[in-house]
Design a protein around this motif. Structure first.
Motif, short mmCIF file in Angstrom:
data_model
loop_
_atom_site.label_atom_id
_atom_site.label_comp_id
_atom_site.label_asym_id
_atom_site.label_seq_id
_atom_site.Cartn_x
_atom_site.Cartn_y
_atom_site.Cartn_z
N ALA A 1 0.83 -1.25 -0.03
CA ALA A 1 0.09 0.19 0.02
C ALA A 1 0.83 1.14 -0.05
O ALA A 1 2.05 1.25 0.67
N VAL B 1 2.98 2.53 3.10
CA VAL B 1 2.18 2.39 4.24
C VAL B 1 1.78 1.17 4.36
O VAL B 1 1.64 0.18 3.71
N CYS C 1 -9.69 5.30 -0.57
CA CYS C 1 -9.04 4.16 -1.03
C CYS C 1 -9.28 4.08 -2.57
O CYS C 1 -10.11 4.69 -3.21
N ILE D 1 -2.91 8.07 -6.52
CA ILE D 1 -2.34 8.27 -5.46
C ILE D 1 -1.19 9.17 -5.05
O ILE D 1 -1.11 9.72 -4.28
N ALA E 1 -1.34 8.41 8.76
CA ALA E 1 -1.23 6.99 8.28
C ALA E 1 -1.84 6.15 8.94
O ALA E 1 -1.77 5.99 10.17
N ALA F 1 0.69 5.87 -0.28
CA ALA F 1 0.20 7.09 -0.43
C ALA F 1 1.14 8.14 -0.72
O ALA F 1 2.25 8.09 -0.46
N ASP G 1 4.97 5.50 8.07
CA ASP G 1 3.64 4.94 8.72
C ASP G 1 4.22 4.33 10.21
O ASP G 1 5.34 4.06 10.55
N ILE H 1 -4.98 6.26 -0.52
CA ILE H 1 -4.10 5.16 -0.31
C ILE H 1 -4.63 3.89 -1.52
O ILE H 1 -5.71 3.65 -1.68
N HIS I 1 -10.21 5.87 5.62
CA HIS I 1 -9.48 6.49 4.53
C HIS I 1 -9.93 6.62 3.02
O HIS I 1 -10.89 5.66 2.67
N LEU J 1 -8.17 1.37 7.34
CA LEU J 1 -8.37 1.97 5.92
C LEU J 1 -9.78 2.36 5.88
O LEU J 1 -10.20 3.15 4.93
N LEU K 1 -0.72 11.73 3.48
CA LEU K 1 -0.42 11.24 4.85
C LEU K 1 -0.48 12.59 5.84
O LEU K 1 -0.87 12.43 6.92
#
Length: 319
Positions: free
Chosen positions: A170, A263, A194, A237, A182, A172, A316, A243, A192, A189, A177
């Motif tokens: 993964a 991440v 995606c 991204i 993160a 980003a 992260d 992400i 966030h 997730l 972030l």
């Protein structure tokens, strides 16, 4: 005995390919001609034989009962022609002529394409036909010399060699972030944006694999953005779209430019392997032997794209 004409031989080749692949478009792609040329060749063959070989609708092409009877004979003709070609190629010691390669689009774009000029510098008599996409090609039916695939794929008609792990992770952008933080665990997730990939061949969304303890989880997130082009995930991204999961060889140039950072890296798991496959009939083919040897160079034991990630910053806080 009446000799077969070139026109009828062309029709038999077009008929055999179209019968195996189920469409004039796919047969045309395999033969390197236009769909209309395949259609016309088959129609002329039907007129000569006085038989309907296919039942046609706007969406499908299926063999008639007469067509099924003749199709296997036409395939034997193609296999004999291929055997003649392979015998001629094997008699040469120097790679020359056509080399037909099939690969997934991201591997073709990011790994194979940049390396092909170097390969042709060594073997300038080669003409490379590179076919990219996520459609699973039949090497024997479509006359492919070497295919690169993701996965450990067994086929008794094929020889295979593992090239490298297919690592995904993964990623980003640093900007995203900084704004959103993160995730520390795959469960987070849900909080966030995606970005996900959808396979063109099946229409299915990609499942994100994570290793949590000793359990392998596969998550299909609710995507803010979904695309059927894998490279588009990386560009989205990298532009702050959220992400996304992408292969390390796609992400590496962005990571090098600090446009993406990994991440949830502690939860990442190698998806499978990148594998080369080629038909048994190509075992002695100097073109194939040269290319398989070359693949060993561009897929070294420590691929450079994975080294980039190993050196990447760790923004992260995955545990």
């Amino acid at each position: 005995m009446e000799q077969i004409s070139l026109d009828r031989l062309t029709g038999l080749i077009a008929f055999a390919r179209a019968g195996s692949l189920g469409s004039y478009t796919a047969a045309a792609r395999a033969l390197g001609v236009s769909p209309s040329a395949v259609s016309k060749s088959v129609q002329r063959l039907e007129q000569h034989l006085g038989l309907r070989l296919f039942s046609r609708t706007t969406r499908s092409l299926t063999l008639t009962s007469e067509g099924r009877d003749l199709h296997e004979r036409a395939l034997r003709l193609l296999r004999e022609a291929d055997a003649i070609e392979q015998a001629a190629v094997a008699a040469r010691s120097e790679p020359a002529g056509a080399l037909r390669i099939a690969a997934p689009l991201p591997i073709g774009v990011h790994i194979l394409s940049p390396a092909l000029p170097r390969f042709r510098e060594r073997y300038p008599k080669l003409m490379i036909d590179l076919r990219l996409g996520d459609r699973l090609v039949d090497l024997i039916e479509e006359g492919i010399d070497v295919a690169i695939r993701v996965g450990d794929l067994a086929d008794t008609r094929l020889i295979s060699r593992q090239l490298a792990p297919h690592r995904i992770c993964a990623f980003a952008s640093p900007d995203y972030l900084a704004r959103r933080g993160a995730p520390a665990h795959p469960d987070e997730l849900i909080n966030h944006d995606c970005v996900n990939f959808r396979f063109q061949s099946s229409g299915q969304a990609f499942g994100w694999p994570f290793l949590v303890g000793d359990r392998l989880l596969e998550i299909v997130p609710d995507a803010a953005i979904i695309t059927d082009l894998s490279d588009a995930v990386a560009t989205i991204i990298a532009s702050g779209g959220g992400i996304g999961v992408t292969p390390t060889y796609v992400a590496a140039p962005y990571v090098r430019r600090n446009e993406l950072v990994p991440v949830l890296r502690n939860f990442a798991v190698p998806r499978t392997n990148i594998t080369a496959l080629w038909p048994e009939s190509r075992r002695g083919n100097p073109n194939v032997k040269a290319f398989i040897e070359f693949l060993g160079e561009i897929f070294p034991p420590q691929p450079p794209w994975d080294e980039v990630l190993a050196k990447a910053n760790r923004p992260d806080v995955s545990r």
